[in-house]
Design a protein around this motif. Structure first.
Motif, short mmCIF file in Angstrom:
data_model
loop_
_atom_site.label_atom_id
_atom_site.label_comp_id
_atom_site.label_asym_id
_atom_site.label_seq_id
_atom_site.Cartn_x
_atom_site.Cartn_y
_atom_site.Cartn_z
N TRP A 155 23.24 -22.47 5.42
CA TRP A 155 23.76 -22.50 4.05
C TRP A 155 23.96 -23.94 3.63
O TRP A 155 24.79 -24.66 4.19
CB TRP A 155 25.05 -21.70 3.95
CG TRP A 155 24.86 -20.24 4.19
CD1 TRP A 155 24.88 -19.58 5.38
CD2 TRP A 155 24.59 -19.24 3.21
NE1 TRP A 155 24.66 -18.24 5.21
CE2 TRP A 155 24.47 -18.00 3.87
CE3 TRP A 155 24.45 -19.27 1.82
CZ2 TRP A 155 24.22 -16.82 3.22
CZ3 TRP A 155 24.19 -18.09 1.16
CH2 TRP A 155 24.07 -16.87 1.83
N SER A 178 24.39 -22.10 -1.07
CA SER A 178 25.68 -21.44 -1.24
C SER A 178 25.96 -21.18 -2.72
O SER A 178 25.45 -21.88 -3.60
CB SER A 178 26.80 -22.31 -0.66
OG SER A 178 26.63 -22.50 0.73
N GLY A 179 26.79 -20.17 -2.98
CA GLY A 179 27.17 -19.83 -4.34
C GLY A 179 28.07 -20.88 -4.97
O GLY A 179 28.65 -21.73 -4.29
N ARG A 200 33.18 -19.56 2.59
CA ARG A 200 32.65 -18.30 2.05
C ARG A 200 31.33 -17.89 2.72
O ARG A 200 30.71 -16.89 2.32
CB ARG A 200 32.44 -18.43 0.54
CG ARG A 200 33.72 -18.71 -0.22
CD ARG A 200 33.50 -18.91 -1.71
NE ARG A 200 33.20 -17.64 -2.39
CZ ARG A 200 32.05 -17.33 -2.94
NH1 ARG A 200 31.02 -18.19 -2.86
NH2 ARG A 200 31.88 -16.18 -3.56
N SER A 203 31.32 -14.31 4.16
CA SER A 203 31.28 -13.31 3.10
C SER A 203 29.90 -13.24 2.45
O SER A 203 29.38 -12.15 2.18
CB SER A 203 32.33 -13.64 2.03
OG SER A 203 33.63 -13.56 2.56
N GLU A 204 29.29 -14.39 2.20
CA GLU A 204 27.97 -14.40 1.57
C GLU A 204 26.90 -13.82 2.51
O GLU A 204 25.98 -13.14 2.06
CB GLU A 204 27.61 -15.82 1.15
CG GLU A 204 28.45 -16.34 -0.01
CD GLU A 204 27.91 -17.64 -0.58
OE1 GLU A 204 27.46 -17.63 -1.74
OE2 GLU A 204 27.95 -18.66 0.14
N ARG A 207 27.26 -10.00 2.50
CA ARG A 207 26.74 -9.37 1.28
C ARG A 207 25.22 -9.26 1.26
O ARG A 207 24.66 -8.57 0.42
CB ARG A 207 27.23 -10.14 0.06
CG ARG A 207 28.75 -10.05 -0.15
CD ARG A 207 29.18 -10.64 -1.47
NE ARG A 207 30.62 -10.65 -1.60
CZ ARG A 207 31.39 -11.72 -1.44
NH1 ARG A 207 30.83 -12.90 -1.17
NH2 ARG A 207 32.70 -11.64 -1.58
#
Length: 540
Positions: A155, A178-179, A200, A203-204, A207
């Protein structure tokens, strides 16, 4: 007369106290009233009728109980024997078997014939990286990553040139961006907002909804994992339960400033799927509640605290918040599988006269490849003729010390490294340490791994170690000097993939042959490392 009776009784009988009347017995000058006589007569009549009736019912009930019990099966005892001793009745086996059937079923299901043991295919990696350091740190990932056999993602904060290629051709995991985290507050004065992005990653990754994932493993781009040992560790835990597995820092001050209950992200940590699912639901809100935290790993630990999940510590994950030479730490590794190495850009190369990446690659090409379970595990033995203490850190280094040092001393790491806080002295570690040598004569002579090969005839792995040239102070001891007699150390060891299926214990070593004082030609020390036999121990 109201109250007169008591007064009269007191007058007629001075020793008779108020309220001391006994049924049917009256003082000699006192007479009951007619209404009271009728009440007394009625009470006697009821008593004479009720008592026989109660006796009859009691006899009938007793007879009925006796005759009825003859037709009943014996009462269930839940598997307990009347003659079973108390210690056995209170044992954990009986408690789990009789009081907690759900837990018993869960445990047995992990051993059922249709259960598939945890393997690399059940793990997905989330690797935190930055575009600015990617060109250098990707070389570490290439060493331990197995394309086509492992799943995971790197990421990044922005694209790099590898986005144009397939991951299988680069020998790297797939790359992702990454978001956006600009909506999250960050108020720490000395930190970086990238901590939010990195926190995160689990979590990413969750998902992405990858199939058949049991564990989510987090690490940095300068973290090196030993994949097979990671599997050995995670397979000991029930992946259907919420687990948060990792380790804390080597620096006591780091743990004080952040937390002893936190898994340090650089050293890597593992989160089971149910826990990853819980984090994915609540993490964004959790991050907003902790804007003043410094890093990503303490944000994750804060969310773990809200979920009520503590850290399950495993000593095989290594943050290595130190500077300098890792010899003292690696040569006295805990009795646990080596899972990860971190901060390789900060410490010296693990093998001298090599680049950092090349040194790690050498470890993987030989010892990790042939026997990953035993890599860098310490064994201690003695050469009685030369009076040497020998410490074998298998696949890494052999140390020879003049004189006899106890195993208790030898398994304590020597301070070849410096604290993360350079002004802190040796008391600021989260573990015991000792000086490299209390006497100049006992400074160890170090032999580093030079080659690894298989001996088909002896069915053993042969690791060769060559002398590391370094200065030693003059010594007046009459004991033989290893530097004058030994140029090479050979260690024979049979592969032992089931090492960690048994109770934790160091392997034993034995000096098979050693150079003798005045002997010419033979400058090789030969050692055997194996599972300890019954009664075997490290002693001279």
């Amino acid at each position: 007369m109201k109250g007169g009776g008591d007064k009269e009784v007191h007058q007629m009988s001075p020793n008779f106290k108020k309220g001391s009347l006994v049924w049917g017995i009256w003082p000699h000058n006192s007479r009951p009233s007619s209404s009271y006589s009728r009440s007394l007569l009625f009470s006697r009549l009821m008593f004479s009728v009720v008592l026989p009736v109660c006796i009859v019912f009691y006899i009938m009930y007793s007879l009925n109980l006796v005759f009825f019990s003859w037709g009943l099966p014996p009462c269930p005892t839940s598997g307990l024997d009347d003659d079973m001793p108390i210690s056995r009745l209170l044992s954990s086996d009986n408690i789990s078997a009789n009081s907690t059937p759900e837990k018993s079923r869960r445990t047995s299901s992990l051993k059922s014939p249709d259960y598939t043991p945890t393997g690399l295919q059940h793990i997905v990696f989330g690797i935190a990286a930055s575009a600015s350091l990617w060109g250098k740190r990707r070389e570490y990932i290439k060493i331990w990553w197995r394309p086509g056999k492992m799943r995971g993602y790197v990421w990044l904060d922005k694209p790099v040139k590898e986005f144009r290629y397939r991951s299988t051709s680069t020998g790297l995991p797939a790359l992702k961006i990454s978001g956006d985290t600009s909506k999250f507050p960050y108020t720490h004065k000395k930190g970086s907002r990238s901590a939010i992005r990195i926190s995160r990653i689990v979590s990413e990754t969750f998902r992405l909804d990858l199939p058949d994932v049991r564990w989510f493993v987090m690490g940095d781009d300068d973290t090196v994992f030993i994949p097979d040992n990671l599997v050995r560790v995670l397979s000991k835990f029930d992946h259907r339960q919420p687990y948060y597995i990792g380790s804390h820092s080597e620096s006591h001050l780091q743990n004080i400033y952040f937390s002893y209950g936190m898994a340090y992200g650089g050293g890597g940590f593992a989160i089971s799927r149910p826990l990853a699912a819980a984090i994915a639901k609540m993490q964004d809100g959790c991050i907003k509640r902790y804007p003043a935290l410094y890093g990503s790993d303490d944000r994750i630990q804060a969310c773990m605290a809200e979920l009520g999940v503590p850290l399950t510590r495993h000593p095989g994950f290594h943050q290595y918040d130190v500077y300098g030479d890792l010899l003292g730490l690696l040569a006295a590794h805990p009795v646990a599988p080596l899972v990860s190495l971190h901060h390789l850009d900060v410490v010296q190369p693990i093998f001298p006269s090599m680049t950092r990446a090349a040194a790690v690659k050498k470890l993987f090409a030989g010892p990790v490849r042939f026997d990953s379970a035993g890599v860098i595990q310490q064994s201690i033995c003695y050469d009685t003729t030369n009076r040497w203490t020998v410490s074998v850190s298998w696949g890494f280094a052999v140390q020879i010390v003049r004189g006899v040092m106890s195993p208790r001393e030898m398994e304590t790491p020597t301070r070849t490294f410096l604290n993360w806080y350079r002004r802190a002295d040796y008391t600021a570690y989260a573990f015991n340490t000792r000086p490299v040598a209390r006497n100049p004569c006992q400074k160890p002579h170090v032999y580093y791994l030079s080659a690894t090969r298989l001996n088909i005839t002896k069915r053993a792995i042969v690791t060769e170690y060559k002398k590391h040239k370094e200065k030693h102070q003059s010594c007046r001891w009459k004991d033989n000097n290893p530097a004058d007699m030994v140029d090479q150390v050979l260690v024979l060891k049979k592969p032992d993939p089931g090492l960690w299926d048994r109770a934790p214990r160091k392997n034993c070593c034995k000096v098979l042959s050693a150079p003798r004082d005045g002997e010419k030609g033979n400058r090789v020390l030969t050692i055997e490392v194996s599972v300890c036999r019954e009664g075997e121990m490290s002693q001279i």
